[in-house]
Write a protein that holds these residues in place. Structure first.
Motif, PDB file in Angstrom:
ATOM      1  N   LYS A 146       6.563  21.197   7.452  1.00  0.00           N
ATOM      2  CA  LYS A 146       5.242  20.570   7.344  1.00  0.00           C
ATOM      3  C   LYS A 146       4.715  20.094   8.691  1.00  0.00           C
ATOM      4  CE  LYS A 146       5.818  17.422   4.194  1.00  0.00           C
ATOM      5  NZ  LYS A 146       5.522  16.359   3.189  1.00  0.00           N
ATOM      6  N   LEU A 147       5.624  19.828   9.646  1.00  0.00           N
ATOM      7  CA  LEU A 147       5.179  19.359  10.958  1.00  0.00           C
ATOM      8  C   LEU A 147       4.305  20.392  11.661  1.00  0.00           C
ATOM      9  CD1 LEU A 147       8.435  17.668  12.335  1.00  0.00           C
ATOM     10  CD2 LEU A 147       6.409  16.552  11.395  1.00  0.00           C
ATOM     11  N   GLN A 156      -0.318  15.593  20.821  1.00  0.00           N
ATOM     12  CA  GLN A 156      -0.387  15.081  19.451  1.00  0.00           C
ATOM     13  C   GLN A 156       1.013  14.779  18.920  1.00  0.00           C
ATOM     14  OE1 GLN A 156      -2.429  18.299  17.476  1.00  0.00           O
ATOM     15  NE2 GLN A 156      -4.417  17.263  17.577  1.00  0.00           N
ATOM     16  N   PHE A 157       1.939  15.682  19.179  1.00  0.00           N
ATOM     17  CA  PHE A 157       3.293  15.518  18.659  1.00  0.00           C
ATOM     18  C   PHE A 157       3.990  14.326  19.300  1.00  0.00           C
ATOM     19  CE2 PHE A 157       7.859  16.363  18.641  1.00  0.00           C
ATOM     20  CZ  PHE A 157       8.082  16.613  17.294  1.00  0.00           C
ATOM     21  N   PHE A 158       3.902  14.219  20.630  1.00  0.00           N
ATOM     22  CA  PHE A 158       4.614  13.141  21.320  1.00  0.00           C
ATOM     23  C   PHE A 158       4.027  11.760  21.013  1.00  0.00           C
ATOM     24  CE2 PHE A 158       5.660  16.562  24.608  1.00  0.00           C
ATOM     25  CZ  PHE A 158       6.887  16.820  24.021  1.00  0.00           C
ATOM     26  N   LEU A 162       6.798   9.574  14.136  1.00  0.00           N
ATOM     27  CA  LEU A 162       7.620  10.368  13.222  1.00  0.00           C
ATOM     28  C   LEU A 162       8.588   9.473  12.459  1.00  0.00           C
ATOM     29  CD1 LEU A 162       8.573  13.364  15.558  1.00  0.00           C
ATOM     30  CD2 LEU A 162       6.692  13.249  13.920  1.00  0.00           C
ATOM     31  N   SER A 163       8.858   9.865  11.222  1.00  0.00           N
ATOM     32  CA  SER A 163       9.881   9.158  10.455  1.00  0.00           C
ATOM     33  C   SER A 163      11.241   9.423  11.105  1.00  0.00           C
ATOM     34  CB  SER A 163       9.885   9.638   9.005  1.00  0.00           C
ATOM     35  OG  SER A 163      10.308  10.983   8.931  1.00  0.00           O
ATOM     36  N   PRO A 164      12.226   8.568  10.857  1.00  0.00           N
ATOM     37  CA  PRO A 164      13.545   8.780  11.464  1.00  0.00           C
ATOM     38  C   PRO A 164      14.123  10.161  11.176  1.00  0.00           C
ATOM     39  CG  PRO A 164      13.425   6.587  10.526  1.00  0.00           C
ATOM     40  CD  PRO A 164      12.169   7.282  10.116  1.00  0.00           C
ATOM     41  N   ILE A 165      13.977  10.636   9.938  1.00  0.00           N
ATOM     42  CA  ILE A 165      14.580  11.926   9.586  1.00  0.00           C
ATOM     43  C   ILE A 165      13.874  13.073  10.292  1.00  0.00           C
ATOM     44  CG2 ILE A 165      13.178  12.418   7.516  1.00  0.00           C
ATOM     45  CD1 ILE A 165      15.819  13.284   6.176  1.00  0.00           C
ATOM     46  N   LYS A 171      13.629  18.238  15.661  1.00  0.00           N
ATOM     47  CA  LYS A 171      13.440  18.508  17.086  1.00  0.00           C
ATOM     48  C   LYS A 171      14.742  18.209  17.824  1.00  0.00           C
ATOM     49  CE  LYS A 171      12.066  13.908  18.497  1.00  0.00           C
ATOM     50  NZ  LYS A 171      13.348  13.768  19.227  1.00  0.00           N
ATOM     51  N   PRO A 172      14.904  18.719  19.019  1.00  0.00           N
ATOM     52  CA  PRO A 172      16.104  18.380  19.801  1.00  0.00           C
ATOM     53  C   PRO A 172      15.960  16.999  20.430  1.00  0.00           C
ATOM     54  CG  PRO A 172      14.685  19.860  21.041  1.00  0.00           C
ATOM     55  CD  PRO A 172      14.060  19.724  19.690  1.00  0.00           C
TER      56      PRO A 172
END
Length: 269
Positions: A146-147, A156-158, A162-165, A171-172
């Protein structure tokens, strides 16, 4: 006697209503994607709420229709349920107290260390036998895919919270220095030996970081966050249940005393 029974019936109605937030909290926990992958954690709160509902209903029937034996059973069963709820609350508080999160400079999300969480959670959830099943469940879920629909650019991503999971599994680790291609595709690590998870990362959608310690830590981070929210509801409900139970005990004892007094008067007459 009638007044005491009416009070007890009303209090059992209050206890019956208290079971609703317990069931709601349990259903909310069970609906979370991470809990779907840990079957033994999904339903205990729901079952506890249903038990409180049934026992309260029995107490209401016993008080309203003056079934003293049923009222006695209700008081014993409710005491046991309150003790079990208190044990559950204490256990949940103790095992969710440690927090393995650490912030990442310039990022909206945090990352997580497995060693930062309680040993009880690590031993019961992230051991090799349990994790094999959980890992397969996570890979089959849509948590990470979904990401790709939510974020287009690296900025946008950084900046995302994000949730912990998602932070741990999708992601690495940031320390590895991978270059962002899209939320689940990363390339050219600049520091591949910084963490064992760096070499475990795989762009295969069925692999990603599901075998990483970071993913295990992210799952525990999600569980900690969700259970601490549910604990607030459970604490308030248990406090009300204890208050109701103590008043119900007093009303029941007064009813028994009044009944003995009436028998004594009849015998004396």
């Amino acid at each position: 006697m009638s007044m005491s029974n009416n009070i007890t019936a009303f209090l059992n109605f209050v206890a019956f209503m208290c079971s609703i937030p317990i069931i709601a909290a349990g259903t909310w926990l069970a609906s979370k994607p991470d809990n779907e992958c840990i079957h033994w954690l999904r339903w205990p709160v729901v079952f506890m709420g249903l038990a409180v509902m049934l026992v309260s209903l029995a107490g209401f029937v016993g008080a309203y229709w003056k079934k003293e034996g049923l009222l006695g059973v209700y008081l014993v069963c409710m005491a046991i349920l309150i003790i079990l709820l208190l044990v559950l609350l204490v256990l949940a508080f103790v095992v969710t107290r440690p927090n393995g999160a650490y912030s990442m400079p310039g990022k909206g999300y945090s990352e997580y260390r497995l060693a930062g969480f309680s040993s009880w959670l690590r031993n019961h959830i992230t051991d090799s036998d349990s994790w094999r099943k959980i890992r397969a469940c996570l890979a089959d879920s849509d948590i990470c895919p979904k990401l790709n629909n939510e974020f287009i650019t690296a900025d946008q991503f950084f900046a995302a919270h994000l949730s912990p999971i998602k932070s741990g599994c999708c992601k690495p680790p940031t320390i590895c220095g991978y270059q962002y291609m899209n939320p689940t595709v990363w390339s050219n690590p600049t520091n591949a030996i910084a963490d064992p998870d760096c070499s475990i990362w795989n762009n295969d959608p069925n692999q990603l970081c599901y075998n990483c310690d970071a993913c295990k830590a992210g799952l525990l981070g999600n569980l900690r966050k969700e259970w601490r929210k549910a604990n607030l509801i459970l604490i308030l409900t248990v406090v009300v249940l204890i208050w109701v139970y103590l008043i119900a005990c007093s009303a029941y004892r007064n009813a028994q005393t009044e009944e003995l007094f009436q028998r004594y008067k009849q015998g004396w007459a």
